[in-house]
Design an enzyme around this catalytic site. Structure first.
Site, PDB file in Angstrom:
ATOM      1  N   VAL A 335      13.436  12.984  49.945  1.00  0.00           N
ATOM      2  CA  VAL A 335      14.345  12.071  49.250  1.00  0.00           C
ATOM      3  C   VAL A 335      14.308  12.335  47.759  1.00  0.00           C
ATOM      4  O   VAL A 335      13.261  12.634  47.182  1.00  0.00           O
ATOM      5  CB  VAL A 335      13.994  10.599  49.535  1.00  0.00           C
ATOM      6  N   ASP A 336      15.465  12.224  47.152  1.00  0.00           N
ATOM      7  CA  ASP A 336      15.541  12.257  45.696  1.00  0.00           C
ATOM      8  C   ASP A 336      15.100  10.888  45.182  1.00  0.00           C
ATOM      9  O   ASP A 336      15.223   9.888  45.888  1.00  0.00           O
ATOM     10  CB  ASP A 336      16.981  12.550  45.268  1.00  0.00           C
ATOM     11  N   LYS A 337      14.547  10.827  43.987  1.00  0.00           N
ATOM     12  CA  LYS A 337      14.071   9.544  43.455  1.00  0.00           C
ATOM     13  C   LYS A 337      15.223   8.687  42.955  1.00  0.00           C
ATOM     14  O   LYS A 337      15.444   7.584  43.433  1.00  0.00           O
ATOM     15  CB  LYS A 337      13.064   9.777  42.320  1.00  0.00           C
ATOM     16  N   THR A 340      18.058   6.852  45.162  1.00  0.00           N
ATOM     17  CA  THR A 340      17.623   6.711  46.559  1.00  0.00           C
ATOM     18  C   THR A 340      16.455   5.732  46.632  1.00  0.00           C
ATOM     19  O   THR A 340      16.563   4.658  47.222  1.00  0.00           O
ATOM     20  CB  THR A 340      17.221   8.077  47.146  1.00  0.00           C
ATOM     21  N   LEU A 491      11.303  14.436  46.095  1.00  0.00           N
ATOM     22  CA  LEU A 491      11.653  15.606  45.288  1.00  0.00           C
ATOM     23  C   LEU A 491      12.410  15.098  44.063  1.00  0.00           C
ATOM     24  O   LEU A 491      13.503  14.547  44.188  1.00  0.00           O
ATOM     25  CB  LEU A 491      12.524  16.580  46.083  1.00  0.00           C
TER      26      LEU A 491
END
Length: 673
Positions: A335-337, A340, A491
């Site tokens: 997951v992107d920070k 998200t 990520l």
């Protein structure tokens, strides 16, 4: 008259007429009156009746009704078999056709009627079930608006929805369906977006907010600028995507189709060999009926259609059967920070002044002037804060150079302004002799994103922005683990200290920070090399390479993005994080049902074949059990249409207003006391 024509054309008319003729046959035979049982038909039919029953009974009216029942139910089956043969396809219809015609030729009219009648019921049941499992698509079509009220020449005019023109102002009143995709230009209201996002709680809309065709006003009055009409609306794209997805074959289904191409001819060869060895025509014909792989053929598509339909009803678009199967194997989620795990709306939190000659406002002014030409998401909160402080930049910098992974370099009034991390200062030879590095580390440890500001060769301060963690992010990570995901990985291009702070609060298993787009791609590839089936959740811009590399690319909040709806393997239409574990759980349930259906279908064929050779299983009994297995397979798949109660309850709980949750917790504490 129209109702009668509709019924005649329906899939149930043939088995209904055939069933009535079978009942008439039994009734006539029971009456056994001489006038009713007079001999009819040519001599060869009479001989057939004699040979079939081994007695002198003539071809009676009861037999004629039974034959008529077989012809009514079997005609369509034979036509389909002939059409399939014309394109060199040997299918189930051919097996039933040969068995029914053979039964008629040996005078076994009851078996012929029973086999074709039961098979026709099976076809009707399959058609009805597929229509039922496609109900999500039907519901989406049903919510499409028929009319719209638009402003033309200063007057309100009601027109068909498809005649609304791009750029027109559409009026949305209380209780009306929104006829277009558009942007609110005036008014306020509450919009029920369940048809798009699957969320039942109405969303408040005001000026500049986006609305979607097919949603319903639950209060207020809105004036909407039409930006998407007809086939260009989000609803139309969803309908198109669901329609394609439900027709797309899974790998297992493709395998079953290939298997059936060999299996069906093998059954015919087995029946011929049995007849040649035993000289028992009835046994050979019974094998043809018993060997029908009907339940096997429908076992996969009915589960896929039901699973994808259930997902679409909940605001989850899955691209097709293949992606549904792959989603069931997901063992790692990346997951992107920003956007998200966090809300994606960063705000300026700190301005640390490190120059005795400047104050907070001056540091903010330099930072905003440099960021005025930047496209980075963190530029907006800096510019907004400068605007509030009255030091908003005039125009844009003369030149802006992004330095990937480090920051930006801007030319502001002939002076060089750096905004970024310590490596950016090193690259441009700027000495940090005022403690900017330690200050940045302290801010990062608190979960904020620090940026050092330097003018020419002098560090003047550190600014920091922070993005609020989503309230449901920790629950989402926990539910992913419950759904069988072994590893949830963050990520992010943010610094490690910030990432670790977010990760500790959300329960993330593994953190990769300070990543460039190509680094995210490599991180996903590494997970795949470790044996994981990887789902990547991102915004589709800087995450595009990683999304393309992942086994499943997931887009969140896709309702506002036509590209995401069309290209994402899984598109979560709303912004509800809990839809991610829900989609994986649903995929696992669907694949589990597919496997159960295959076992049921194969076990039925094996048991029936054993019963035929052991004796006691007739052609009609075999077809009855066969259609029974089809019904079991269908009912098993229909379970997917039910809501996942746990997921629904959790989702509703997380959508409660914070005040309500606090009140409930306080009430529970009082009771305990």
């Amino acid at each position: 008259m129209n109702r009668l024509q509709t019924w005649v054309r329906s899939s149930w008319s043939v088995p209904a007429i055939s069933g009535l003729l079978i009942l008439l046959s039994f009734g006539v035979e029971r009456l056994d009156a001489g006038a009713w049982n007079s001999v009819v038909g040519p001599q060869w039919w009479i001989d057939a009746g004699v040979h079939a029953h081994g007695s002198g009974h003539a071809f009676t009216l009861a037999n004629l009704f039974m034959l008529a029942a077989a012809v009514v139910a079997g005609y369509g089956i034979v036509v389909k078999a002939v059409r399939a043969l014309s394109v060199k396809v040997i299918g189930i219809d051919l097996l039933v056709s040969i068995a029914a015609i053979g039964a008629i030729l040996i005078g076994n009219f009851w078996e012929a009627a029973a086999v074709t009648f039961l098979f026709a019921i099976g076809h009707a049941l399959e058609a009805a079930t597929l229509n039922k499992t496609r109900s999500a698509l039907s519901e989406l079509v049903a919510v499409a608006p028929d009319s719209a009220v638009v402003m033309r020449d200063g007057e309100q005019v009601e027109v068909p929805a498809h005649l609304v023109r791009m750029g027109e102002i559409v009026l949305v009143k209380n209780g009306a369906k929104v006829p277009v995709d558009g942007q609110v230009v005036s008014g306020t209201g509450a919009i029920d977006e369940a048809s798009i996002t699957g969320e039942s709680i109405p969303v408040e809309k005001a000026k500049s907010d986006q609305v979607f065709a097919g949603t319903v006003s639950r209060g207020g009055f809105l004036q909407v600028l039409a930006t998407g009409i007809g086939a260009d609306t989000t609803l139309a794209r969803i309908i198109h995507r669901v329609e394609e997805a439900q027709d797309a074959k899974a790998k297992t289904q493709a395998f079953i189709d290939r298997f059936s191409k060999w299996y069906t001819p093998a059954v015919i060869v087995l029946a011929l060999a049995t007849w040649f060895i035993t000289q028992d025509v009835v046994l050979a014909l019974t094998l043809l009926v018993i060997g029908c792989p009907g339940a096997l053929v429908i076992s996969i598509p009915v589960a896929i259609v039901a699973g994808i339909g259930r997902a679409a009803r909940n605001g989850i678009l899955i691209k097709g059967g293949e992606y549904l199967e792959t989603s069931a194997k997901i063992s790692a989620v990346a997951v992107d920070k920003t956007g998200t795990l966090t809300e994606g709306r960063p705000q300026l939190t700190d301005v640390v002044v490190l120059s005795a000659e400047l104050d907070r406002t001056e540091v903010l002014r330099w930072a905003a002037a440099a960021e005025a030409g930047s496209e980075h998401p963190l530029a907006k909160p800096i510019l907004d804060s400068a605007r509030e402080a009255g030091v908003a930049p005039q125009g844009i910098p003369g030149h802006v150079t992004p330095v990937p992974g480090k920051g930006i370099v801007s030319d502001v009034g002939g002076q060089r302004v750096l905004i970024g991390n310590p490596p950016l200062l090193d690259q441009y030879g700027v000495r940090d002799d005022v403690g900017a590095g330690p200050a940045a580390q302290e801010l990062a440890a608190a979960g904020r994103t620090p940026m050092i500001v330097a003018v020419d060769d002098r560090v003047i301060g550190v600014i920091a922005v922070a993005d609020q963690i989503r309230e449901d992010a920790p629950a989402m990570v926990a539910r992913l683990h419950d759904a069988g995901v072994k590893k949830v990985v963050m990520l992010t291009g943010d610094t490690r200290l910030v990432a670790e702070s977010i990760g500790a609060k959300t329960g993330i298993d593994e953190i990769h920070a300070s990543l460039l787009p190509e680094d995210k791609l490599e991180a996903v590839a590494q997970l795949q090399r470790e044996g994981h089936t990887v789902a990547m959740v991102g915004d589709g811009v800087n995450d595009a390479p990683a999304l393309a590399t992942a086994d499943i690319g997931v887009a969140m909040g896709a309702a506002g993005s036509a590209v995401a709806v069309e290209t994402a393997d899984i598109a979560l239409m709303g912004d509800n994080l809990m839809k991610l574990p829900e989609s994986i759980s649903l995929a696992k349930r669907t694949v589990s049902v597919m496997k159960q259906n295959i076992v049921i279908a194969l076990a039925t064929v094996v048991v029936l074949l054993a019963g035929v050779f052991a004796g006691g299983v007739t052609m009609s009994v075999g077809m009855l059990v066969h259609e029974g297995s089809v019904l079991v397979v269908i009912l098993n798949a229909m379970r997917l249409m039910r809501n996942d109660q746990n997921s629904t309850a959790m989702s509703k709980e997380l959508r409660k207003p914070r005040r309500q949750q606090v009140q409930e917790e306080a009430g529970a504490t009082a009771v305990d006391a």
